[in-house]
Design a protein around this motif. Structure first.
Motif, PDB file in Angstrom:
ATOM      1  N   TRP A   1       0.845  -1.200   0.000  1.00  0.00           N
ATOM      2  CA  TRP A   1       0.000   0.000   0.000  1.00  0.00           C
ATOM      3  C   TRP A   1       0.880   1.250   0.000  1.00  0.00           C
ATOM      4  CZ3 TRP A   1      -4.842  -1.221  -1.008  1.00  0.00           C
ATOM      5  CH2 TRP A   1      -5.347  -2.461  -0.578  1.00  0.00           C
TER       6      TRP A   1
ATOM      7  N   ARG B   1      -4.722   4.971   0.816  1.00  0.00           N
ATOM      8  CA  ARG B   1      -5.081   5.977   1.826  1.00  0.00           C
ATOM      9  C   ARG B   1      -4.711   7.390   1.356  1.00  0.00           C
ATOM     10  NH1 ARG B   1      -6.906   5.860   6.760  1.00  0.00           N
ATOM     11  NH2 ARG B   1      -6.584   7.653   8.121  1.00  0.00           N
TER      12      ARG B   1
ATOM     13  N   LYS C   1      -9.344 -11.260   4.223  1.00  0.00           N
ATOM     14  CA  LYS C   1      -8.078 -10.589   4.538  1.00  0.00           C
ATOM     15  C   LYS C   1      -7.837  -9.401   3.604  1.00  0.00           C
ATOM     16  CE  LYS C   1      -5.834 -14.737   6.407  1.00  0.00           C
ATOM     17  NZ  LYS C   1      -4.729 -15.708   6.229  1.00  0.00           N
TER      18      LYS C   1
ATOM     19  N   TYR D   1     -10.197  -7.621   2.003  1.00  0.00           N
ATOM     20  CA  TYR D   1     -11.143  -6.578   2.412  1.00  0.00           C
ATOM     21  C   TYR D   1     -10.691  -5.905   3.710  1.00  0.00           C
ATOM     22  CZ  TYR D   1     -14.877  -7.796  -0.968  1.00  0.00           C
ATOM     23  OH  TYR D   1     -15.640  -7.998  -2.094  1.00  0.00           O
ATOM     24  N   ALA D   2     -10.176  -6.693   4.639  1.00  0.00           N
ATOM     25  CA  ALA D   2      -9.720  -6.123   5.908  1.00  0.00           C
ATOM     26  C   ALA D   2      -8.568  -5.149   5.680  1.00  0.00           C
ATOM     27  CB  ALA D   2      -9.297  -7.232   6.862  1.00  0.00           C
ATOM     28  N   ALA D   3      -7.687  -5.488   4.733  1.00  0.00           N
ATOM     29  CA  ALA D   3      -6.582  -4.584   4.420  1.00  0.00           C
ATOM     30  C   ALA D   3      -7.106  -3.284   3.811  1.00  0.00           C
ATOM     31  CB  ALA D   3      -5.609  -5.276   3.465  1.00  0.00           C
TER      32      ALA D   3
ATOM     33  N   GLY E   1     -10.118  -2.037   4.398  1.00  0.00           N
ATOM     34  CA  GLY E   1     -10.745  -1.341   5.518  1.00  0.00           C
ATOM     35  C   GLY E   1      -9.753  -0.614   6.388  1.00  0.00           C
ATOM     36  N   GLU E   2      -8.594  -1.226   6.595  1.00  0.00           N
ATOM     37  CA  GLU E   2      -7.555  -0.584   7.400  1.00  0.00           C
ATOM     38  C   GLU E   2      -7.023   0.663   6.687  1.00  0.00           C
ATOM     39  OE1 GLU E   2      -3.184  -1.666   9.390  1.00  0.00           O
ATOM     40  OE2 GLU E   2      -4.412  -3.231   8.460  1.00  0.00           O
ATOM     41  N   GLN E   3      -6.824   0.567   5.378  1.00  0.00           N
ATOM     42  CA  GLN E   3      -6.343   1.711   4.618  1.00  0.00           C
ATOM     43  C   GLN E   3      -7.326   2.881   4.662  1.00  0.00           C
ATOM     44  OE1 GLN E   3      -3.358   2.227   2.699  1.00  0.00           O
ATOM     45  NE2 GLN E   3      -2.793   0.587   4.109  1.00  0.00           N
TER      46      GLN E   3
ATOM     47  N   GLN F   1      -9.616   3.476   7.046  1.00  0.00           N
ATOM     48  CA  GLN F   1     -10.116   3.790   8.386  1.00  0.00           C
ATOM     49  C   GLN F   1     -10.124   5.302   8.593  1.00  0.00           C
ATOM     50  OE1 GLN F   1      -7.925   1.926  11.534  1.00  0.00           O
ATOM     51  NE2 GLN F   1      -9.409   2.453  13.109  1.00  0.00           N
TER      52      GLN F   1
ATOM     53  N   SER G   1     -15.259  -5.707   7.530  1.00  0.00           N
ATOM     54  CA  SER G   1     -13.919  -5.114   7.412  1.00  0.00           C
ATOM     55  C   SER G   1     -13.901  -3.642   7.792  1.00  0.00           C
ATOM     56  CB  SER G   1     -13.416  -5.278   5.976  1.00  0.00           C
ATOM     57  OG  SER G   1     -14.073  -4.381   5.101  1.00  0.00           O
ATOM     58  N   GLY G   2     -15.073  -3.079   8.099  1.00  0.00           N
ATOM     59  CA  GLY G   2     -15.159  -1.672   8.471  1.00  0.00           C
ATOM     60  C   GLY G   2     -15.740  -0.789   7.400  1.00  0.00           C
TER      61      GLY G   2
END
Length: 827
Positions: free
Chosen positions: A123, A130, A183, A185-187, A189-191, A193, A234-235
């Motif tokens: 990323w 992000r 995993k 999607y979670a990545a 979601g983290e980007q 946030q 994933s948020g």
């Protein structure tokens, strides 16, 4: 991108050659019934996610349109794949899209670009999602993330990494696959946030999957529902979730919104000839997938299928990606003429794919493009994903960019009026996309207010002129003849005309000028129109409250309670003023179409202006940037007039012009980049073209891109350009005028860009290479084009090529300097 040729109807009723011989046709009086009482839209079953921002702004929708803060909202969306453009250029490309009237950026999050190697997410740099979202937020652009996991986008395996495919079934509810998707999607979601709408951020929606119609066990609607569940977990709690609605799509009601599209050509088609008239030039009444004559293959989106959600699009072609076997050249009108068709059909979000071209990043393990060798239906260039988009892979404005802006500005200013309006079809419709005899038009209205949408353009077809054209529109308040006296509509015209338009208390009964935008200047609103070329340009106003009309061109007539200003100039701009006994006033600016295409909305010195220039344009809150290819002279005009000269990166001369315009001009020092081209190797004999495998939907195999060793037979040239960007330039473009099969530009062994020859010169932006010192060992390869190669080229190009043997020719390589001038937009 659309996967198969759903958007091309092969009608055999009459050949193109026969249609092209038609003489201009007299048009019978056209009837459209829009008299039914207006019904307000009902709530939709779609359940949005978190739709309120921290400062109380809301997003929503009903059955007919989207809403923003409870008001009708008709946004403009454009596709921009950030991982295909260097991060150093993201901000200016976002600003260019904003300048062109785009207010939502759609972006694939291509899994293969971020996790080519398992558990090694990237990323960073050009993959920094992000930072891209932060730049969208900085410039007040909404962001719609298309999270796949299968994205297509002409990426290998649709963007699903090879290692995922090796683990078992994909695109179904397989536990192993779903765990990997979770995993990914979670990545994402983290980007993102803190970047979602509910957080005050720009991200307003997510597309799940793409072109998905599987009904396999574990597939179908159950799979889409599972993907949405994973996205939310994933948020990604967002106002909107969508899926593409073609190919017999799986669309679980209430969970996702179907979005639609269409392209001006079909480079996945096996044909080696011009395709028949395309359905994207016919209105979609009662069918959102294709024209009102019915869909090809799969499930049709009938009137009852999706009427519970707004008609929104994500993939209206802004161009097309050339494939190895089919290489159409898309003209600006080919894509701009789709606008009135889709808007007249009821579209309430216009999404363009692509709006910004790009290039495939370098893979760590292999190249990343779609190819027949990897099981996909076409071969595309290894690097170039230019797409013939309004903004090229190197950020250059194409002619289509300005034609798109004509409608985008209209939607920005008046979309809230259009969004609630219902579409109405004329009494007589074409029998097929190839039926060119029947005028193509629609009305959208709310009560007596509305717009007439007309399209008399079809790619690769000679549309007849519509002589004595007049539409009789039955409205709740009575019948309207638009225009009052018939006009002739030339072949190739397309336009949007307003009727019963409220302009700050004044009523425009109709206009044969197209509504463009509105600016607030000098405490008096200015409505801006443009004349449609070669059509009598007139505005008709309701004669009320002792209306006084003054105009700088044309004639003023009074008839039947109207004041008609007719014969407005088609060669110069016209200024009208309206005043009444209540001391209200409105100003109207009627531009030539060319002048409208060169007009940009700006804030300068604290007030709104239109800035007119042929130079490339973008701006932020503080700076206006103009760029010019080859010519160091800059000239622009502004309306309303300026009283002081703004500061700039070069000295500016100010001159006051008649009619309330100011001219600014500047001349930069001339720069000629050093360039030397040396032949290193004569081309050899290209190997015969191989034919790829047949497919279930395309039983005829097509030409397959040559293997790497074929380039040993390519002609080879050395190009010396220097090793830094010359001072005063924003870019240097190599304009390569050649004939051959494939062109490649490399720095040593590193491929910088490639091009499937289609007849247009190859334009290569060199700033990226100059900034990274990648220009010291440039090599240009051109693979010969065999006359027996079964590839489609436009007929005018094919006719210039030898009938036998092979051809390779490098006519010229030019270094084109791109000059830049900036102005301070604040005092």
């Amino acid at each position: 991108m659309l996967n198969i040729a759903l958007n091309v109807v092969r009608a055999a009723t009459l050949s193109l050659a026969a249609w092209a011989c038609l003489v201009p046709m007299a048009s019978a009086q056209i009837q459209i019934d829009a008299s039914a009482p207006y019904t307000s839209p009902q709530p939709t079953v779609f359940q949005p996610g978190a739709s309120t921002s921290p400062d109380g702004h809301t997003l929503g929708l009903n059955q007919r349109y989207l809403t923003r803060d409870g008001k009708p909202w008709l946004p403009v969306m454009g596709e921009f794949h950030f991982s295909r453009v260097p991060s150093s250029e993201w901000e200016e490309e976002i600003l260019k899209m904003k300048a062109g009237g785009v207010n939502i950026i759609a972006a694939y999050i291509i899994w293969l670009h971020h996790e080519e190697i398992e558990r090694h997410f990237d990323w960073s740099g050009d993959h920094d999602l992000r930072r891209f979202a932060q730049l969208c937020a900085k410039h007040h652009m909404d962001l719609y993330v298309r999270i796949g996991p299968w994205a297509h986008g002409e990426v290998r395996h649709g963007g699903i990494p090879d290692w995922v495919l090796a683990k078992g079934p994909t695109r179904v509810n397989d536990p192993v696959y779903l765990a990997l998707v979770a995993k990914f999607y979670a990545a994402i979601g983290e980007q993102l946030q803190g970047m979602l709408w509910k957080d005050g951020g720009p991200v307003i929606g997510a597309q799940l999957e793409n072109e998905y119609s599987s009904r396999a066990p574990g597939g179908g609607e159950a799979h889409i529902l599972k993907l949405k569940q994973l996205a939310v977990a994933s948020g990604l709690d967002l106002p909107f979730y969508s899926v593409t609605g073609w190919d017999g799509a799986a669309v679980p009601a209430g969970a996702v919104l179907p979005v639609f599209g269409g392209y001006p050509d079909a480079p996945w088609d096996a044909s080696l000839k011009d395709l028949p008239p395309n359905e994207v030039y016919t209105f979609r009444f009662g069918n959102r997938v294709t024209g009102n004559m019915g869909a090809i293959g799969g499930r049709s989106s009938t009137a009852g299928s999706y009427q519970d959600t707004p008609f929104i699009t994500a993939e209206m072609g802004g161009g097309i990606q050339d494939t190895y076997h089919r290489r159409p050249i898309i003209k600006a009108d080919d894509v701009a003429a789709i606008f009135p068709v889709m808007l007249g059909s009821g579209v309430n979000l216009y999404g363009t794919y692509m709006f910004q071209g790009g290039e495939n990043p370098d893979g760590q393990l292999s190249t990343l493009q779609e190819s027949q060798a990897t099981g996909y239906p076409t071969d595309v260039p290894v690097k170039s994903y230019d797409f013939q988009a309004p903004l090229s892979e190197f950020g250059q404005e194409r002619e289509s960019f300005r034609k798109f802006k004509l409608v985008n500005y209209f939607l920005n200013a008046f979309g809230d009026r259009l969004a609630p309006m219902n579409p109405h079809a004329p009494a007589l419709l074409p029998t097929s996309p190839a039926d060119l005899s029947v005028p193509r038009l629609a009305v959208r209205s709310q009560g007596d207010h509305g717009f007439l949408f007309v399209n008399n353009y079809v790619r690769n077809a000679a549309m007849p002129a519509r002589m004595a054209f007049q539409v009789k529109i039955a409205l709740p308040g009575g019948e309207l003849a638009l225009p009052r006296q018939p006009v002739d509509i030339p072949s190739g015209s397309y336009f949007i005309w307003p009727f019963h338009l409220d302009m700050n208390g004044f009523e425009l009964r109709y206009g044969t000028a197209q509504l463009f935008t509105k600016i607030a200047a000098e405490d008096e609103p200015t409505y801006v129109f443009f004349c449609v070329p070669n059509i009598r340009c007139e505005l008709s106003f309701a004669d009320q409250h002792s209306l006084a009309v003054h105009t700088s061109s044309g004639q003023i007539q009074r008839a039947d309670g109207s004041i008609i200003v007719t014969g407005l100039s088609q060669s110069s701009d016209t200024i009208l003023s309206l005043e009444n006994s209540e001391h209200k006033a409105v100003r109207i600016l009627v531009l030539t179409k060319e002048h409208a295409e060169n007009a940009w909305r700006v804030r300068l010195g604290g007030s709104e202006h239109l800035l007119f220039t042929t130079r490339q344009f973008f701006a932020d809150d503080n700076t206006i940037t103009l760029r010019s290819d080859a010519d160091p002279a800059f000239r622009m005009s502004l309306f309303p007039a300026l009283t002081t000269t703004p500061s700039g990166s070069n000295s500016l001369a100010l001159k006051q012009l008649p009619g309330g315009f100011t001219e600014l001009s500047s001349h930069l020092p001339s720069v000629q980049p050093a360039l030397n081209v040396t032949l290193l190797r004569q081309p050899g004999d290209a190997p015969p073209v191989k034919i790829g495998p047949a497919l279930s939907w395309r039983p005829q195999g097509v030409a397959q891109a040559p293997e790497e060793e074929a380039f040993d037979k390519a002609g080879l040239w050395k190009i010396t350009l220097g090793n830094s960007l010359p001072r005063g330039l924003s870019n240097v473009f190599l304009l390569v005028d050649y004939t051959g099969d494939i062109g490649r530009l490399s720095n040593g062994t590193h491929l910088l860009d490639d091009n499937f020859f289609n007849g247009d010169p190859w334009d290569i932006g060199m700033r990226r290479s100059l900034e990274h010192k990648q220009t010291e060992d440039l090599r240009l390869q051109i693979l010969p084009l065999r006359a027996d190669s079964p590839i489609f080229l436009e007929d005018r190009i094919r006719k210039t090529l030898p009938a036998t043997g092979q051809t390779v020719q490098l006519r010229s390589v030019r270094a084109i300097p791109q000059y830049q001038l900036t102005l301070r937009s604040t005092p």
